[in-house]
Design an enzyme around this catalytic site. Structure first.
Site, PDB file in Angstrom:
ATOM      1  CD  GLU A 111      -3.017  -0.957   2.291  1.00  0.00           C
ATOM      2  OE1 GLU A 111      -2.993  -0.135   3.079  1.00  0.00           O
ATOM      3  OE2 GLU A 111      -4.112  -2.185   2.292  1.00  0.00           O
ATOM      4  CG  HIS A 139      -9.222   6.403   2.757  1.00  0.00           C
ATOM      5  ND1 HIS A 139      -9.276   6.363   1.388  1.00  0.00           N
ATOM      6  CD2 HIS A 139      -8.623   5.353   3.201  1.00  0.00           C
ATOM      7  CE1 HIS A 139      -8.675   5.112   0.989  1.00  0.00           C
ATOM      8  NE2 HIS A 139      -8.214   4.418   2.090  1.00  0.00           N
ATOM      9  NE  ARG A 177      -4.508   5.440   3.444  1.00  0.00           N
ATOM     10  CZ  ARG A 177      -5.004   4.768   4.701  1.00  0.00           C
ATOM     11  NH1 ARG A 177      -5.323   5.184   5.798  1.00  0.00           N
ATOM     12  NH2 ARG A 177      -5.330   3.348   4.410  1.00  0.00           N
ATOM     13  CG  HIS A 206      -9.589   6.625   6.920  1.00  0.00           C
ATOM     14  ND1 HIS A 206     -10.683   5.567   6.778  1.00  0.00           N
ATOM     15  CD2 HIS A 206      -8.474   5.920   6.876  1.00  0.00           C
ATOM     16  CE1 HIS A 206     -10.170   4.485   6.643  1.00  0.00           C
ATOM     17  NE2 HIS A 206      -8.921   4.485   6.742  1.00  0.00           N
ATOM     18  NE  ARG A 256      -4.414   5.186  10.109  1.00  0.00           N
ATOM     19  CZ  ARG A 256      -4.802   4.390   8.963  1.00  0.00           C
ATOM     20  NH1 ARG A 256      -4.039   3.311   8.936  1.00  0.00           N
ATOM     21  NH2 ARG A 256      -5.830   4.809   8.375  1.00  0.00           N
TER      22      ARG A 256
END
Length: 506
Positions: free
Chosen positions: A117, A233, A279, A338, A373
């Site tokens: 990811e 997100h 992100r 998110h 994160r």
């Protein structure tokens, strides 16, 4: 309301997500009372997680590499020692979840199937059924909890405040159920109350998550860290639902593209990693395309295509429910709240700055997320630091002292809550600036005068005021009026005193 008092010689865990369940299991053989506002597995972000659990599980990976990626993603605010601890304990935590019955995807040799990811240098995300990790993991852990003789489960109870003794130590919690308040005395309290997604109009989390654990701890005098850092997100399914269905980042890991309405890819010009950029970078790029009227869509036709129903069943069902088929056409996406990187300041064992109070999971600031994160570190943190908090709290002993006065959270009417959510998304969302944050704080002042000690208002103020004070852009916090990062990365540490935030040295 009538008031009841109960004395419990053990650990009180508040929250039914993975952090709370992990804490309850790890506290054995000490007695645990696990209290949740909803049936276990419901109204918690853990069950909605799609990507999986990140850990160094392959020969090509190592905890040191995982820790390095975690530190890099956090934009200067991650505690390297805590990141190393998380990464070192990560493989054991995943195997422990598997031993509980979590059916992680495996290859023919029985090894974990791993995905890559965004911002991970290796494929290290252990998945379940493509995109069903949270649901499957929680089912296995809930089963383990319900079979554990040392755990008593109470469902349908809502946190209304923390109990403190005459020396200020936390000695229980004020809980409400069906209009009845109960003062639950306990040897130690672990808050695992989740995040703040319900404060935003666009969120991928249960809308019941309003930051009330943070608010109760703030009223009790606990120190909070980095509340301004909220992760959005990039790819929530934009179909007008509340909460918005999540489209897992694993799709971009498989090669799905982000395109605008003209079919043009836009991430390749934004970052060397394209769709696998951090992100915050992807969320801002999508926000910009939408604001410019070009729209944003996830195109998985080439990457997944006809395999979509089997490879990503959760996402496929969400799309199909809106009349969309992601295997044959791009689907509309938008950023949504998110994850909250900020929370109660804790040590490596979950202890907060208040004696007797511990925190784990999204309501805690354990030092491993920093300003942004790393993908799929949330379930890992819940499992690792939840267990550490459970073990630490189980060791706390002591004779009960007289109970001091407790500040009770008040509730915010639904109409005012919805207005607050819209204001938070507009003024404290993906892009922030001083004028908008000041408008938000003025609205909070007006609401606060009508509803003193309302949990959502306290949590929202923590975010907004600290976002205004951070005059730089770092990680998930982007200030249009201060687009550059400061030369020195400094954490925010605050404490609520006489209704105002008092800043502490970082």
């Amino acid at each position: 309301m009538t008031m009841d008092t109960q004395h419990f010689d053990g650990v009180l865990v508040i929250g039914g997500g993975l952090a709370g369940l992990s804490a309850a299991l790890a506290a054995a053989p000490r007695r645990v009372r696990l209290v949740s506002p909803a049936p276990l597995g419901e109204a918690c972000s853990s069950s909605w997680a799609q990507g999986g659990v990140a850990a160094a599980l392959s020969p090509e990976d190592s905890p040191a590499l995982h820790a390095a990626d975690t530190v890099a993603a956090g934009a200067g605010l991650v505690d390297p020692g805590r990141a190393a601890l998380l990464a070192a304990e990560g493989p054991g935590a995943v195997r422990r979840l598997a031993s509980f019955g979590a059916p992680f995807d495996r290859d023919r040799q029985g090894e974990f199937l791993l995905s890559r990811e965004a911002a991970h240098g290796r494929a290290r995300v252990a998945r379940v059924g493509g995109d069903r990790a949270g649901q499957a993991i929680m089912a296995a852990v809930i089963g383990r909890v319900r079979r554990s003789a040392h755990v008593e489960v109470l469902e349908g109870w809502r946190l209304s405040g923390l109990l403190q003794d005459s020396l200020g130590a936390v000695c229980g919690a004020l809980m409400e159920r069906n209009g009845v308040l109960t003062a639950m005395r306990a040897t130690a309290v672990i808050l695992a109350t989740g995040g703040v997604g319900g404060l935003y109009a666009e969120t991928t989390t249960p809308s019941a998550l309003l930051g009330e654990g943070l608010a109760a701890a703030a009223l009790a005098g606990a120190t909070l860290a980095d509340p301004e850092f909220v992760q959005f997100h990039p790819t929530a399914l934009d179909i007008g639902r509340d909460p918005a269905p999540l489209i897992t980042e694993a799709l971009r890991g498989e090669g799905a593209w982000l395109v605008n309405a003209a079919g043009e890819r836009f991430m390749t010009s934004q970052h060397p990693d394209g769709e696998l950029a951090p992100r915050d970078v992807v969320a801002r790029a999508i926000h910009a395309e939408r604001e410019a009227g070009r729209g944003a869509f996830l195109d998985a036709r080439s990457a997944v295509g006809a395999h979509f129903p089997k490879a990503f069943p959760t996402v496929f069902e969400a799309c199909r429910s809106a009349g969309l088929d992601p295997g044959v056409a791009p689907v509309p996406v938008a950023p949504a709240c998110h994850y909250h990187m900020g929370g109660l300041l804790t040590d490596a064992d979950g202890a907060t700055t208040l004696a007797g109070l511990y925190a784990a999971g999204e309501c805690a600031s354990s030092g491993v997320h920093g300003a942004n994160r790393l993908a799929s570190n949330s379930l890992l943190e819940a499992a690792v630091f939840g267990a550490r908090a459970g073990r630490a709290a189980s060791r706390r002993l002591g004779a009960p002292r007289p109970l001091a006065q407790t500040r009770k959270l008040s509730r915010l009417p639904e109409e005012d809550l919805q207005a607050l959510r819209k204001a938070m998304s507009r003024e404290a969302g993906v892009i922030r600036e001083a004028a908008g944050l000041e408008r938000l704080l003025s609205r909070l002042d007006l609401l606060g005068a009508r509803f003193p000690d309302a949990g959502p208002l306290i949590a929202a103020r923590l975010i907004a005021e600290c976002a205004l004070e951070r005059r730089e852009s770092r990680g998930a916090h982007f200030r249009a009026d201060h687009p550059e990062a400061a030369a020195e990365a400094r954490r925010t540490l605050v404490r609520l005193e006489a209704g105002s935030l008092s800043r502490k040295a970082a």
